[in-house]
Every structure is written in structure tokens, then in C-alpha cells.
Design a protein around this motif. Structure first.
Motif, mmCIF file in Angstrom:
data_model
loop_
_atom_site.group_PDB
_atom_site.id
_atom_site.type_symbol
_atom_site.label_atom_id
_atom_site.label_comp_id
_atom_site.label_asym_id
_atom_site.label_seq_id
_atom_site.Cartn_x
_atom_site.Cartn_y
_atom_site.Cartn_z
ATOM 1 N N ALA A 160 -13.163 -3.507 18.662
ATOM 2 C CA ALA A 160 -13.834 -3.934 17.425
ATOM 3 C C ALA A 160 -14.813 -5.064 17.683
ATOM 4 O O ALA A 160 -15.565 -5.446 16.774
ATOM 5 C CB ALA A 160 -12.796 -4.367 16.388
ATOM 6 N N THR A 209 -8.815 0.789 11.442
ATOM 7 C CA THR A 209 -8.924 2.228 11.196
ATOM 8 C C THR A 209 -10.182 2.830 11.813
ATOM 9 O O THR A 209 -10.123 3.908 12.424
ATOM 10 C CB THR A 209 -8.916 2.495 9.674
ATOM 11 N N GLU A 210 -11.296 2.134 11.662
ATOM 12 C CA GLU A 210 -12.577 2.729 12.048
ATOM 13 C C GLU A 210 -12.938 2.511 13.518
ATOM 14 O O GLU A 210 -13.610 3.353 14.123
ATOM 15 C CB GLU A 210 -13.693 2.176 11.160
ATOM 16 N N ARG A 211 -12.504 1.392 14.111
ATOM 17 C CA ARG A 211 -12.986 1.080 15.458
ATOM 18 C C ARG A 211 -11.889 1.047 16.525
ATOM 19 O O ARG A 211 -12.151 1.354 17.681
ATOM 20 C CB ARG A 211 -13.719 -0.265 15.440
ATOM 21 N N ALA A 237 -11.137 -11.146 11.673
ATOM 22 C CA ALA A 237 -10.975 -9.950 10.827
ATOM 23 C C ALA A 237 -10.109 -10.250 9.616
ATOM 24 O O ALA A 237 -10.391 -9.782 8.502
ATOM 25 C CB ALA A 237 -10.354 -8.817 11.656
ATOM 26 N N ASP A 250 -11.175 -10.395 5.612
ATOM 27 C CA ASP A 250 -10.478 -9.350 4.872
ATOM 28 C C ASP A 250 -10.933 -7.951 5.287
ATOM 29 O O ASP A 250 -11.095 -7.051 4.463
ATOM 30 C CB ASP A 250 -10.678 -9.529 3.357
ATOM 31 N N CYS A 251 -11.153 -7.777 6.602
ATOM 32 C CA CYS A 251 -11.580 -6.453 7.078
ATOM 33 C C CYS A 251 -10.665 -5.966 8.210
ATOM 34 O O CYS A 251 -11.066 -5.109 9.007
ATOM 35 C CB CYS A 251 -13.032 -6.473 7.535
ATOM 36 N N GLU A 310 -7.840 -4.097 8.165
ATOM 37 C CA GLU A 310 -7.496 -2.678 8.059
ATOM 38 C C GLU A 310 -8.705 -1.792 8.353
ATOM 39 O O GLU A 310 -8.593 -0.760 9.018
ATOM 40 C CB GLU A 310 -6.935 -2.360 6.673
ATOM 41 N N GLU A 311 -9.856 -2.191 7.847
ATOM 42 C CA GLU A 311 -11.081 -1.413 8.050
ATOM 43 C C GLU A 311 -11.435 -1.320 9.532
ATOM 44 O O GLU A 311 -11.694 -0.230 10.053
ATOM 45 C CB GLU A 311 -12.229 -2.068 7.279
ATOM 46 N N ARG A 312 -11.428 -2.451 10.236
ATOM 47 C CA ARG A 312 -11.770 -2.448 11.664
ATOM 48 C C ARG A 312 -10.704 -1.716 12.481
ATOM 49 O O ARG A 312 -11.019 -1.023 13.450
ATOM 50 C CB ARG A 312 -11.935 -3.888 12.165
ATOM 51 N N HIS A 319 0.806 -1.231 0.000
ATOM 52 C CA HIS A 319 0.000 0.000 0.000
ATOM 53 C C HIS A 319 0.837 1.279 0.000
ATOM 54 O O HIS A 319 0.296 2.353 0.292
ATOM 55 C CB HIS A 319 -0.928 -0.012 1.216
#
Length: 309
Positions: A164, A182-184, A171, A175-176, A178-180, A52
Motif C-alpha cells: 500500500a 482490500t484494494e492494495r 492509514a 480512516d482508510c 480497510e480500503e487500502r 460490520h
């Protein structure tokens, strides 16, 4: 009519003064601990392949995304304690906390692991706070972030369960991760006091070595203050064959995503077997200046943003 933006530059005087004093405190910290300040090239033939992180091309070479490969070659050559303050460049990065050109502080200790760097962080930021006359706290979001030591150390697994409400393995499987994260997870870290988030899953190991007693986790930590990631640290991987495998895997992933694929940094891999057990860390100088200056946007603590050029 052309606006030369002089008033915008003048309005930053107090924040740039905080930044300058902070950097002076950083240099004093490392000088007092017998670290050697080094300078490595900004223009390199091969950045570390990471899924990334996009490098900025400069002719046939690239502007560095990090000085780590050259600094580790110095470790392999026998340097034991080194640090560097320098510019790094990453394409497609712009936002409240991101700039395509930013300042980074990296330091490395031979014959040490990531726990020694946690101690360094506590001492370094306390020293900076003292230099700036804020003693043991930073004012943020209407409250205070207390810098008194020791700082909380929480594993990634514990943080996911706490914030989270999900196991890390779940997670990753969905495949979540990074999302969890960052967001939680991240918004809850370091709100009242700095926090070390450590022991990342091996899938997030990057250039870190895996734990001997649990190879499903990597000896990696990130430092958070007020929900902002300030630093990223590793006990460094010294296995050249494993590092090449990770680089090649990252390159395949980049190709699959339609991203540029970079040359493999062969000189770095050649030097890796000579590198002693070491620990290294990258700290975002601009983000740290945001915290000590009490600012919300990175634009406020750098003299020039891309839009002012």
C-alpha cells in the motif's frame, strides 16, 4: 414455465464431491489429534457485537454469525481441544465470495497462542491436498499456489509498506485502513504460496488479546491464498472487563451507523474469567472448497444458492 434447476444441480457433482472429500479430510485431521467435535446452537439470544457484521433475526433471537461465544464457554468449562463444522448466517452478504448462509470450521486450543494455529493450518491444508490427490499445489488463475511448508508470515505493518506504500498508523489516521487493505494489500497475498498476515493494529483486535511486549498490536492473523481470505484467528482475549468495553464500543458504533444493536452476551462474559489462555480460528469452508475445486465463485461449490430456492 417453471425451471426446476435440476441441470444446474447436476452440473455441480464433481465440485460437491471435492467438497465432501475435503470435509472428510478435515474430520480425520482433528480426530487424529484428539480434538472433540462439538455442536452448539444455531439460534442464540445475543451474537457478539461487531461493527460490520449483521445478524439475521429469528423471532426474538438471532441465527448465529459465528459459534465462537458458545465454543469459548466450553473452553471455560474445561474442554481443551474442540472443533465444529456448522452453518453461520450474516445479513446483507452476497457476492462472488459471500453467501448469507455459509459453512464455517472453527477450532480452539487451550494453553496455546495464535502461532500454534498457523502450524495447524499448514498441516490441515497439506492433509486435505493429499486426500484430494493434488499433493503440494493448487491450480489458480493459470498458475500454481505451492503448499510446501513453511508458509510466509508477514506483519500487517510490513504488508502495508510493501503493497500500500503507506504506514498502518497513517492509514488508521486517515480512516482508510480497510480500503487500502482490500484494494492494495489483499490481492497480493498468497498468489504463489499461502501467506499469514499477522499482528493487526489494536484498533482491529476484535476478540483478540493484545501483545504483551507491544500493546499497539493484537495477536491476530488471517490466512490468505490467491488473494482470498481463508481464515481469521486470535490468541483469545480473556479479560471480561476489556471485552465488555469492546462490545459496548462496537454497539455504540453500530447505533451511530444506523445498524441494529444487539444485547450484550452476558453468559459469555460471565464465563470469560474461567477460560484458560487459548487460541481460536474460523476458516471458511466454502472458500476453501473454491480453491481446491479451482472455482472463482462460491456459488459453484455449494449445492443451493439463495437464488435456487
Amino acid at each position: 414455465m417453471t425451471d426446476n434447476h435440476s441441470w444446474k444441480l447436476a452440473a455441480k457433482f464433481d465440485d460437491l464431491r471435492v467438497r465432501a472429500r475435503m470435509i472428510q479430510a478435515v474430520r480425520r485431521f482433528f480426530r487424529e489429534r484428539d480434538f472433540l467435535e462439538v455442536e452448539t446452537p444455531l439460534l442464540i439470544p445475543a451474537p457478539a457485537p461487531e461493527v460490520h457484521i449483521d445478524a439475521v433475526a429469528a423471532g426474538k433471537w438471532f441465527l448465529q454469525t459465528s459459534p465462537e461465544l458458545c465454543m469459548k464457554r466450553l473452553l471455560a468449562a474445561g474442554y481443551e481441544r474442540i472443533y465444529q463444522l456448522c452453518k453461520c448466517f450474516r445479513d446483507k452478504e452476497r457476492g462472488e465470495r459471500h453467501l448469507p448462509e455459509f459453512t464455517i470450521l472453527e477450532w480452539y486450543r487451550a494453553n496455546a497462542d495464535y502461532r500454534a494455529l498457523m502450524d495447524d493450518c499448514e498441516e490441515l491444508l497439506s492433509g486435505i491436498a493429499g486426500e484430494l490427490g493434488v499433493s503440494s499445489f493448487i491450480s489458480r488463475r493459470g498458475g500454481l499456489v505451492i503448499l510446501d511448508k513453511p508458509w510466509e508470515r508477514i506483519t500487517v505493518g510490513e504488508a502495508f509498506l510493501r503493497y500500500a506504500r503507506m504506514d498502518v498508523s497513517e492509514a488508521l489516521a486517515k480512516d482508510c485502513f480497510e480500503e487500502r487493505l482490500t484494494e492494495r494489500v489483499e490481492p497480493n497475498l498468497g498468489v504463489d504460496a499461502p501467506v499469514f498476515l499477522y499482528d493487526y493494529p489494536q484498533e482491529q483486535s476484535a476478540l483478540a488479546r493484545l501483545k504483551e511486549d507491544d500493546p499497539s498490536k493484537a495477536e491476530r492473523f488471517e490466512l490468505y491464498i490467491d488473494g482470498i481470505e481463508i481464515a481469521n484467528a486470535f490468541s483469545e482475549l480473556t479479560d471480561a472487563e476489556e471485552q465488555r468495553r469492546r462490545f459496548e464500543e462496537a454497539s455504540r458504533e453500530r447505533e451511530k451507523n444506523g445498524s441494529s444493536v444487539y444485547p450484550i452476551p452476558e453468559f459469555f462474559l460471565d464465563s470469560l474469567p474461567q477460560m484458560p489462555p487459548s487460541a481460536g480460528i474460523a476458516l471458511g469452508v466454502d472458500r476453501l472448497a473454491m480453491l481446491f475445486a479451482g472455482r472463482k465463485r462460491i456459488d459453484e461449490v455449494v449445492a443451493f444458492t439463495p437464488e435456487l430456492l
